[in-house]
Write a protein that holds these residues in place. Sequence first.
Motif, PDB file in Angstrom:
ATOM      1  N   ALA A 116       7.542   9.496  -0.126  1.00  0.00           N
ATOM      2  CA  ALA A 116       6.451   8.542   0.067  1.00  0.00           C
ATOM      3  C   ALA A 116       6.076   7.914  -1.264  1.00  0.00           C
ATOM      4  N   GLU A 159       3.341   5.156  -3.027  1.00  0.00           N
ATOM      5  CA  GLU A 159       2.088   4.439  -2.824  1.00  0.00           C
ATOM      6  C   GLU A 159       1.761   3.579  -4.036  1.00  0.00           C
ATOM      7  N   ASN A 160       0.978   2.532  -3.792  1.00  0.00           N
ATOM      8  CA  ASN A 160       0.470   1.639  -4.842  1.00  0.00           C
ATOM      9  C   ASN A 160       1.588   1.048  -5.688  1.00  0.00           C
ATOM     10  N   CYS A 198       3.424   3.661 -10.074  1.00  0.00           N
ATOM     11  CA  CYS A 198       3.229   3.933  -8.653  1.00  0.00           C
ATOM     12  C   CYS A 198       2.967   5.424  -8.476  1.00  0.00           C
ATOM     13  N   ASP A 250       3.327   0.535   5.207  1.00  0.00           N
ATOM     14  CA  ASP A 250       1.900   0.353   5.497  1.00  0.00           C
ATOM     15  C   ASP A 250       1.356  -0.678   4.530  1.00  0.00           C
ATOM     16  N   LYS A 258       0.802  -1.207   0.000  1.00  0.00           N
ATOM     17  CA  LYS A 258       0.000   0.000   0.000  1.00  0.00           C
ATOM     18  C   LYS A 258       0.842   1.268   0.000  1.00  0.00           C
ATOM     19  N   LYS A 259       1.807   1.376   0.951  1.00  0.00           N
ATOM     20  CA  LYS A 259       2.533   2.642   1.049  1.00  0.00           C
ATOM     21  C   LYS A 259       3.901   2.430   1.682  1.00  0.00           C
TER      22      LYS A 259
END
Length: 268
Positions: free
Chosen positions: A40, A42-43, A28, A68, A2-3
């Motif tokens: 950061a 994510e995805n 991403c 995460d 997720k992250k």
Amino acid sequence: MKKLVFKVAQKKEDSLLPLLKEINKISCKICFELNKGIVAVENVDENMLDTVIGLINSYYTIISVDIDNTNEFATKTNDTEKPTTSEPELPEDFVRKVGNEYIDNKISALCKSVYWSLSKCNATEKELGDYIQTCISKISMRYSKNSIIEFEIGDVVEVDFDYALPGELYKKHMHAIVVSLFNEEQADVIPITKNKTDSRDCICFEAPEDVIYYNDYFTGGSAIADRTIRLRTVRFISVVGKTKKEFFKKLIEELPKAYDFRKEYIDL
């Protein structure tokens, strides 16, 4: 995944632009808060996790990583009773319509399969999402007008293989060596793994001795000769390197040996 949140320091001179060029090749979402020392992501696809971490580490000093990877569906349903009926009871708005009866029936069947897998088979939302994304990707590759990238025999390319079943080799994004062209739209490729194993089926190589990568993060691996496959070249995402002449010659010479099945029938 997720992250990923990286706490970074010691920003190298002119590091942002080349990093952005490299990260742009990966599917991403990325956010830079350099005044706070945070990057950061994510995805990010699990198969590209090593690549993302390697890229960030190439341009910044990583102080810490916060991952995460929670499963929201599992969190909400762990304490609830699973449905016991064999036929899922779906809410009326669960199935989306596109206005074609045949297609709508197929979408309905897909939704029921996903619901069944989540409620009865402990499937994760990430895994099911990957399989659904495979369907979306295939439709897009089949009907989109995207141009095919330029490449040559001997190039190392990043390939969208789609998500495979457990135990199968192919991953969503994986490197492969182009060994022949079948026609204008199809090519034969040998998949590459990062594990360095030298055998009849796997030909080990080093970078830059055997393969010149355009990103120093990649240092070598093994070409898995017995998994050579013919693909539509629309699956090629980018050229990431090129084999040297002597290694490519060795690869072609060793390739037929990987397809010798006589030992399986020696007693027949």
